[in-house]
Design an enzyme around this catalytic site. Structure first.
Site, PDB file in Angstrom:
ATOM      1  N   ALA A   1       2.072   6.177   2.826  1.00  0.00           N
ATOM      2  CA  ALA A   1       1.963   4.831   2.261  1.00  0.00           C
ATOM      3  C   ALA A   1       3.205   4.001   2.568  1.00  0.00           C
ATOM      4  O   ALA A   1       3.110   2.862   3.042  1.00  0.00           O
ATOM      5  CB  ALA A   1       1.723   4.906   0.748  1.00  0.00           C
ATOM      6  N   GLU A   2       4.374   4.554   2.307  1.00  0.00           N
ATOM      7  CA  GLU A   2       5.628   3.839   2.573  1.00  0.00           C
ATOM      8  C   GLU A   2       5.774   3.532   4.057  1.00  0.00           C
ATOM      9  O   GLU A   2       6.179   2.441   4.443  1.00  0.00           O
ATOM     10  CB  GLU A   2       6.831   4.668   2.114  1.00  0.00           C
ATOM     11  CG  GLU A   2       7.047   4.671   0.626  1.00  0.00           C
ATOM     12  CD  GLU A   2       8.009   3.594   0.160  1.00  0.00           C
ATOM     13  OE1 GLU A   2       8.569   2.860   0.997  1.00  0.00           O
ATOM     14  OE2 GLU A   2       8.192   3.489  -1.051  1.00  0.00           O
ATOM     15  N   GLY A   3       5.460   4.511   4.894  1.00  0.00           N
ATOM     16  CA  GLY A   3       5.621   4.338   6.331  1.00  0.00           C
ATOM     17  C   GLY A   3       4.728   3.257   6.907  1.00  0.00           C
ATOM     18  O   GLY A   3       5.184   2.372   7.641  1.00  0.00           O
TER      19      GLY A   3
END
Length: 157
Positions: free
Chosen positions: A55-57
């Site tokens: 998700a962050e990436g």
């Protein structure tokens, strides 16, 4: 690990788990991952931290492009783990902007697996996330070439 591969250039931690990008743009970032022992918790299902890493990436990459290749930083992550993805499953990930402001962006990220029935292929949601990012941080001297590398990659996909 191939340091010239697109995945290594834009996200070495995702690359180390076997994540492969399929689309990268200012409005959508997507890719896939095979659930292996490297990304499982002890009960042989996808580790929740790996879902958060994806998700962050994806959100960070999309927000960076949407902001004109400025440096971004995640400031909030909210994730709901809905169902497990088991060892051997193929996980598909897709992210898109909910709000793409000048300084703050919010991205939605969804992970799912597919199950084939006799009639059709069914998507089964694994997790859904919201990532809030701050855009426009200064780029450190040691990373000055990063925006150009990402631009080059985006033009190839």
């Amino acid at each position: 690990m191939d340091p010239k591969s697109p995945e290594f250039i834009v996200d070495p931690p995702l690359h180390s788990l076997g994540f492969v990008f399929e689309e990268i743009s200012a409005t959508r970032v997507s890719g896939r991952l095979t659930v292996t022992d490297k990304c499982c918790q002890p009960f042989k299902v996808l580790h929740g931290g790996v879902s958060a890493l994806i998700a962050e990436g994806l959100a960070s990459l999309g927000a960076g492009i949407a902001s004109g290749y400025r440096r971004v930083a995640g400031i909030h992550l909210s994730i709901h783990h809905i169902r497990p993805a088991a060892l051997g499953n193929f996980v598909f990930a897709e992210s898109f902007p909910v709000s793409a402001g000048k300084n703050i962006q919010v991205w939605e990220v969804r992970l799912w697996i597919t199950k084939k029935t006799e009639e059709q292929e069914k998507k089964i949601m694994v997790s859904t996330s919201r990532v809030t990012l701050f855009c426009g941080l200064p780029i450190p001297d040691h990373a000055k070439g990063t925006p150009e590398k990402v631009k080059k990659l985006v033009s190839k996909l």
